[in-house]
Design a protein around this motif. Structure first.
Motif, PDB file in Angstrom:
ATOM      1  N   ILE A 143      -0.112  13.579  -1.152  1.00  0.00           N
ATOM      2  CA  ILE A 143      -0.727  12.429  -0.483  1.00  0.00           C
ATOM      3  C   ILE A 143      -1.893  12.886   0.377  1.00  0.00           C
ATOM      4  O   ILE A 143      -2.983  12.290   0.355  1.00  0.00           O
ATOM      5  N   VAL A 181       1.124   3.966  -3.109  1.00  0.00           N
ATOM      6  CA  VAL A 181       0.739   5.373  -2.951  1.00  0.00           C
ATOM      7  C   VAL A 181       1.810   6.285  -3.537  1.00  0.00           C
ATOM      8  O   VAL A 181       1.504   7.234  -4.278  1.00  0.00           O
ATOM      9  N   LEU A 228      -5.862  11.928  -0.041  1.00  0.00           N
ATOM     10  CA  LEU A 228      -6.659  11.360   1.046  1.00  0.00           C
ATOM     11  C   LEU A 228      -7.882  12.211   1.344  1.00  0.00           C
ATOM     12  O   LEU A 228      -8.980  11.694   1.576  1.00  0.00           O
ATOM     13  N   VAL A 231       1.085   8.690  -6.748  1.00  0.00           N
ATOM     14  CA  VAL A 231       1.215  10.140  -6.589  1.00  0.00           C
ATOM     15  C   VAL A 231       2.181  10.704  -7.617  1.00  0.00           C
ATOM     16  O   VAL A 231       1.892  11.701  -8.296  1.00  0.00           O
ATOM     17  N   SER A 237       0.822  -1.211   0.000  1.00  0.00           N
ATOM     18  CA  SER A 237       0.000   0.000   0.000  1.00  0.00           C
ATOM     19  C   SER A 237       0.857   1.263   0.000  1.00  0.00           C
ATOM     20  O   SER A 237       0.618   2.191  -0.788  1.00  0.00           O
TER      21      SER A 237
END
Length: 317
Positions: free
Chosen positions: A300, A42, A304, A46, A38
């Protein structure tokens, strides 16, 4: 005699019998592997999606995350199976495949860290020439070299090891490694040692020496510069320094373990030290770059927050 000389299976002997604790250990390691996947995904997403991050430094960070996924896959799939198994036998072909994957992962990590050090060196010590030297074409060449050379050099080592007649099949590790296999040889291993030393020098020691050289040059430039300039350099180089120091320590632990009698060590300590090499860098790299570099951290957090906002505004059926 044929089976004895070229055993169809190897036995990984470092696994400790932990009884019913194997299942909680399996769950814990599975969660750890899920976090590695994970966190690195990410970073990859990104950098891939944000055009402002399509710069050399971030492309190299993306390569580190891709390598973390590659190396951890080569280790965890087999390791998770062995945790819940009573026997820890691995087929000959699977063992040499794992050796290749883990050793190329280690070499890729060091060659990528080496070209990242070169990028930081040019950015700090030769800023006016940065865009002339670190062009997209040069970035492509550096990345291609970082991937291609280790792939062929490690393949040569693995091929030579696979041709050795062996007088045993016990590997004192929790994963297959080249040196323990070579030590099982029934014949002289002079060629293996020579090629192994050459590969180790070019994929391990030279990148390490080059990184140290670049940071000595960066330090000398910073010593004569303003406090503001030093702050910018530290912000830019600190994640790479942390990654480099961490990986150097894990590589040192793995090399040291391969050269000593593991039976004299506490079995749990031996397992932990051997796991550092393939577990710590894939965990630490995305945390260091995701938290330390403000550009990645902001994106990030934005991703989110957008994901959370989408869930809140999604119409209810």
């Amino acid at each position: 005699m044929e089976n004895n000389t070229y055993p169809p299976y190897f036995n990984l002997t470092m696994f400790v019998n932990i009884g019913n604790y194997r299942y909680p250990t399996f769950v814990l390691c599975l969660l750890l592997y899920a976090f590695i996947i994970s966190a690195n995904l990410v970073i990859i997403l990104v950098i891939s999606r944000e055009k402002t991050l399509h710069e050399p430094m971030y492309i190299f960070i993306l390569c580190l995350s891709v390598n973390s996924l590659y190396g951890s896959a080569g280790f965890f799939f087999r390791f998770l199976k062995d945790i819940v198994s009573d026997a820890h036998l691995i087929s000959r072909s699977s063992c040499f495949t794992q050796i290749y994957v883990i050793y190329t992962y280690a070499s890729y990590e060091l060659t990528i860290l080496g070209i990242m050090a070169y990028d930081r060196y040019v950015a700090v010590c030769q800023p006016l020439h940065y865009h002339n030297k670190i062009t997209p074409k040069m970035v492509f060449k550096l990345i291609a070299f970082a991937w291609i050379y280790p792939a062929f050099s490690v393949a040569a080592c693995v091929y030579l090891s696979s041709r050795l007649p062996l007088c045993g099949n016990k590997i004192p590790k929790v994963f297959c490694a080249n040196w323990p296999v070579v030590k099982l040889s029934c014949v002289g291993t002079g060629l293996n040692n020579l090629v192994g030393m050459l590969v180790s020098t070019t994929t391990v020691f030279l990148p390490l020496a080059f990184v140290l050289y670049t940071y000595i040059r960066i330090f000398l430039v910073c010593r004569k510069s303003s406090s503001e300039f030093k702050g910018k350099v530290i912000q830019s180089c600190l994640p790479h320094i942390i990654t480099f120091v961490n990986y150097s320590i894990t590589v040192f632990c793995d090399v040291a373990l391969s050269r000593i009698n593991l039976e004299e060590l506490n079995p749990f300590l031996a397992v932990i030290l051997s796991l550092e090499f393939v577990v710590i860098p894939p965990i630490l790299n995305p945390l260091v770059y995701g938290l330390k570099l403000p550009e990645i951290r902001k994106l990030i957090l934005r991703m989110l927050s957008c994901s959370k906002h989408d869930k809140q505004t999604k119409p209810q059926k």
